[in-house]
Scaffold this active site. Structure first.
Site, PDB file in Angstrom:
ATOM      1  N   ASP A 137       0.811  -1.225   0.000  1.00 40.55           N
ATOM      2  CA  ASP A 137       0.000   0.000   0.000  1.00 40.55           C
ATOM      3  C   ASP A 137       0.840   1.270   0.000  1.00 40.55           C
ATOM      4  OD1 ASP A 137      -2.227  -1.765   0.342  1.00 40.55           O
ATOM      5  OD2 ASP A 137      -1.731  -1.850   2.472  1.00 40.55           O
TER       6      ASP A 137
ATOM      7  N   LYS B  54       2.528   1.995  -5.186  1.00 43.03           N
ATOM      8  CA  LYS B  54       3.402   1.532  -6.287  1.00 43.03           C
ATOM      9  C   LYS B  54       2.761   1.786  -7.651  1.00 43.03           C
ATOM     10  CE  LYS B  54       3.332  -2.529  -4.240  1.00 43.03           C
ATOM     11  NZ  LYS B  54       2.907  -2.253  -2.883  1.00 43.03           N
TER      12      LYS B  54
ATOM     13  N   GLY C  66      -4.123  -4.507  -4.553  1.00 42.81           N
ATOM     14  CA  GLY C  66      -5.135  -3.580  -5.054  1.00 42.81           C
ATOM     15  C   GLY C  66      -4.461  -2.316  -5.539  1.00 42.81           C
ATOM     16  N   HIS C  67      -4.585  -2.030  -6.826  1.00 35.67           N
ATOM     17  CA  HIS C  67      -4.028  -0.795  -7.375  1.00 35.67           C
ATOM     18  C   HIS C  67      -5.174   0.037  -7.925  1.00 35.67           C
ATOM     19  CE1 HIS C  67       0.212  -2.636  -8.247  1.00 35.67           C
ATOM     20  NE2 HIS C  67      -0.060  -2.511  -6.971  1.00 35.67           N
TER      21      HIS C  67
ATOM     22  N   GLN D 210       2.365  -6.342  -3.176  1.00 37.86           N
ATOM     23  CA  GLN D 210       2.799  -6.512  -1.784  1.00 37.86           C
ATOM     24  C   GLN D 210       4.133  -5.772  -1.574  1.00 37.86           C
ATOM     25  OE1 GLN D 210       1.604  -9.693  -3.401  1.00 37.86           O
ATOM     26  NE2 GLN D 210      -0.268  -8.693  -2.798  1.00 37.86           N
TER      27      GLN D 210
ATOM     28  N   THR E 264      -8.192  -3.558  -0.945  1.00 37.43           N
ATOM     29  CA  THR E 264      -8.751  -4.876  -1.256  1.00 37.43           C
ATOM     30  C   THR E 264      -9.791  -5.294  -0.226  1.00 37.43           C
ATOM     31  OG1 THR E 264      -6.733  -5.520  -2.388  1.00 37.43           O
ATOM     32  CG2 THR E 264      -8.119  -7.314  -1.610  1.00 37.43           C
TER      33      THR E 264
ATOM     34  N   ARG F  56     -10.093  -2.851   5.256  1.00 39.28           N
ATOM     35  CA  ARG F  56      -9.699  -2.855   6.668  1.00 39.28           C
ATOM     36  C   ARG F  56      -8.955  -1.567   7.035  1.00 39.28           C
ATOM     37  NH1 ARG F  56      -6.326  -8.298   7.402  1.00 39.28           N
ATOM     38  NH2 ARG F  56      -5.657  -7.751   5.301  1.00 39.28           N
TER      39      ARG F  56
HETATM   40  P1  IMP Z   1      -2.161 -12.915   2.035  1.00 42.07           P
HETATM   41  O1  IMP Z   1      -1.223 -12.380   1.005  1.00 42.07           O
HETATM   42  O2  IMP Z   1      -3.601 -12.642   1.732  1.00 42.07           O
HETATM   43  O3  IMP Z   1      -1.888 -14.345   2.374  1.00 42.07           O
HETATM   44  O4  IMP Z   1      -1.872 -12.098   3.402  1.00 42.07           O
HETATM   45  C1  IMP Z   1      -0.644 -12.185   4.103  1.00 42.07           C
HETATM   46  C2  IMP Z   1      -0.265 -10.842   4.705  1.00 42.07           C
HETATM   47  O5  IMP Z   1       0.079  -9.941   3.663  1.00 42.07           O
HETATM   48  C3  IMP Z   1      -1.377 -10.160   5.504  1.00 42.07           C
HETATM   49  O6  IMP Z   1      -0.782  -9.437   6.561  1.00 42.07           O
HETATM   50  C4  IMP Z   1      -1.992  -9.204   4.492  1.00 42.07           C
HETATM   51  O7  IMP Z   1      -2.621  -8.111   5.110  1.00 42.07           O
HETATM   52  C5  IMP Z   1      -0.744  -8.777   3.747  1.00 42.07           C
HETATM   53  N1  IMP Z   1      -0.999  -8.346   2.373  1.00 42.07           N
HETATM   54  C6  IMP Z   1      -1.181  -9.138   1.297  1.00 42.07           C
HETATM   55  N2  IMP Z   1      -1.351  -8.405   0.193  1.00 42.07           N
HETATM   56  C7  IMP Z   1      -1.238  -7.131   0.557  1.00 42.07           C
HETATM   57  C8  IMP Z   1      -1.279  -5.873  -0.161  1.00 42.07           C
HETATM   58  O8  IMP Z   1      -1.430  -5.813  -1.392  1.00 42.07           O
HETATM   59  N3  IMP Z   1      -1.131  -4.753   0.606  1.00 42.07           N
HETATM   60  C9  IMP Z   1      -0.911  -4.799   1.942  1.00 42.07           C
HETATM   61  N4  IMP Z   1      -0.848  -5.926   2.635  1.00 42.07           N
HETATM   62  C10 IMP Z   1      -1.022  -7.082   1.959  1.00 42.07           C
END
Ligand code: IMP
Length: 448
Positions: free
Chosen positions: A15, A18, A42-43, A228, A318, A321
């Site tokens: 977040d 990017k 999410g972009h 990420q 996404t 939260r």
């Molecule tokens: P997962 O990728 O859904 O398995 O989540 C694993 C961890 O990565 C969690 O703490 C999510 O909140 C975080 N996470 C996954 N994708 C993103 C993103 O695009 N932005 C911020 N945090 C993310």
């Protein structure tokens, strides 16, 4: 082979914005690639004045003539992807069928992966706080060699059914053992549904290697739009509070099927303050009204973290939260410099940080850590063993600043904003090349 790849990677927990800088550098390139993760990312892209929320298709596709690629390192939820393609077409983005290429080697996220994601979180004493998009279980099936790939969706339905049957054999037993009968998978039913998705995706599915071989030998610009971030990397982040892919620059190259020799520059992206969703250590986190499940407690006085969240609109793109918020951690950027090969930084939300400073009366920047009785200048990797989180050592800037859109270069920025940038550069040992000063695509100052 030419060094023609620009990797845009997040330096903290995602977040960081990017998408915006990736779009800017895509203007001078021909290809834009998503290499890791799936619809957990999410972009938001502004196209013709309209906000488009993209999760899988790289945002640079909105420029005419650019080729967007979804690489083999990604995991794809076909329904999400098809909805995104429809959204892009309905918003007036043209020639998508010619310009979007999906690697047949990418793996498929099925509904049972999302059910497993929920189950894994439920049985953990300290849940990770995943996005529940099925990311971990899909990568896990890939690692155990029973995953289903995008290519498989194009097989005759009985062959796809066999692959699904093999994939779900053990998952079904797990669902039954956990009283989740409603999640037990009928492989025939899903083979029929996903075979239909396969037909719709077929025009886009391809072997991306010949395309990239030509691009790299012809020196066509390629941008990797990272998803990420470094601290969520499965190897380099704070395991287990990480994602299941490798968002660091080397992981992006792998996930895009690009050779290391093609890399020209890594742009590390961060925000002027920091945020995190999900659980895990966050040394510079500020007190805020979020409970231990990540939900907002309403009706309380605003704490420092709440001020940042409200001024920065820090809610997940996404999942919606509320994000945990804190000060800029420049020490962690130094880790990113080495683990991720960051050459230059893009610091977003410089305008928001100025407003935060104006509201709170001060701004802090973490420039060192106090850890296990010593001052250290890197984020240690044994915190699970020591049960200690490094304590930030801050430099404080009094007050804040106001940025207006007429400020188009470094020298026109307010003195205290320039001081902030210099402190970050010194502590991280990385030059700041871009700063974000507003939400619009061109609200970026390039520093020469
Ligand atoms: P997962 O990728 O859904 O398995 O989540 C694993 C961890 O990565 C969690 O703490 C999510 O909140 C975080 N996470 C996954 N994708 C993103 C993103 O695009 N932005 C911020 N945090 C993310």
């Amino acid at each position: 082979m030419k060094r023609c790849v620009t990797a845009v990677v997040g330096c903290k927990w995602g977040d960081e914005g990017k998408g915006k800088i990736a779009s800017l550098v895509t203007k001078d390139s021909q290809f834009v690639i998503r290499a890791t993760g799936g619809s957990n990312a999410g972009h938001t892209v502004i196209y013709n004045g309209k906000k488009l929320a993209l999760h899988l298709v790289p945002g640079g596709i909105t420029y005419p003539n650019k080729i967007g690629i979804i690489g083999p390192g990604t995991v794809i939820d076909p329904k999400v992807l098809l909805d995104e393609i429809t959204l892009l077409k309905n918003s007036g983005v043209t020639d998508i069928e010619e310009r979007l290429k999906i690697s047949g080697r990418a793996h498929v996220v099925f509904p049972w992966h999302k059910n497993l994601d929920e189950l894994h979180e439920k049985v953990k004493e300290n849940p990770i706080g995943t996005t529940k998009r099925g990311i971990g279980p899909t990568y896990s099936d890939k690692a155990t060699r029973k995953g289903v790939r995008i290519y498989d969706l194009l097989l005759p339905v009985d062959e796809l059914e066999k692959k699904i049957r093999e994939d779900v054999f053990l998952h079904n037993q797990l669902f039954l053992a956990n009283n989740m009968e409603e999640c037990v998978v009928d492989s025939k039913e899903f083979a029929t549904i996903f075979s239909e998705y396969g037909k719709l995706l077929k025009p886009y599915v391809t072997d991306i290697l010949p395309i990239l071989m030509d691009a790299v030998s012809n020196n066509n610009g390629i941008v990797i739009e990272g998803a990420q971030a470094y601290r969520l990397d499965n190897d380099d982040g704070e395991y287990p509070d990480v994602t299941s892919s490798h968002p660091v620059a080397s992981g992006c190259l792998l996930g895009a099927s690009l050779p290391p020799q093609s890399l020209k520059i890594v742009i590390g992206v961060d925000k002027a303050y920091n945020t995190r969703v999900g659980n895990g250590p966050f040394p510079t986190e500020l007190p805020s009204s979020i409970d231990k499940n990540g939900n907002l407690i309403t009706g309380k006085t605003m704490l420092e973290g709440d001020v940042i969240r409200e001024l920065g609109h820090e809610y997940g793109a996404t999942t919606g939260r509320p994000r945990r918020c804190g000060w800029m951690d420049a020490v962690m950027l130094r880790n990113a410099k080495y683990a991720c090969g960051v050459d230059v930084l893009c610091i977003n939300h410089l305008d928001t940080l100025g407003e935060i400073g104006r509201k709170l009366g001060y701004i802090k920047i973490c420039v060192d850590y106090y850890y296990m009785g010593k001052v250290i200048h890197y984020y240690p990797d044994d915190t699970n063993l020591t049960h200690q989180i490094p304590e930030p050592i801050y430099v404080t800037i009094e007050g804040g600043w106001k940025i207006d859109k007429s400020m188009r270069d470094f020298f026109s920025l307010p003195e205290s904003a320039k001081e902030f940038i210099r402190i970050v550069e010194k502590a991280s040992e990385i030059p700041v090349k871009f700063v974000g000063i507003g939400p619009a695509n061109d609200d970026i100052i390039e520093i020469f």
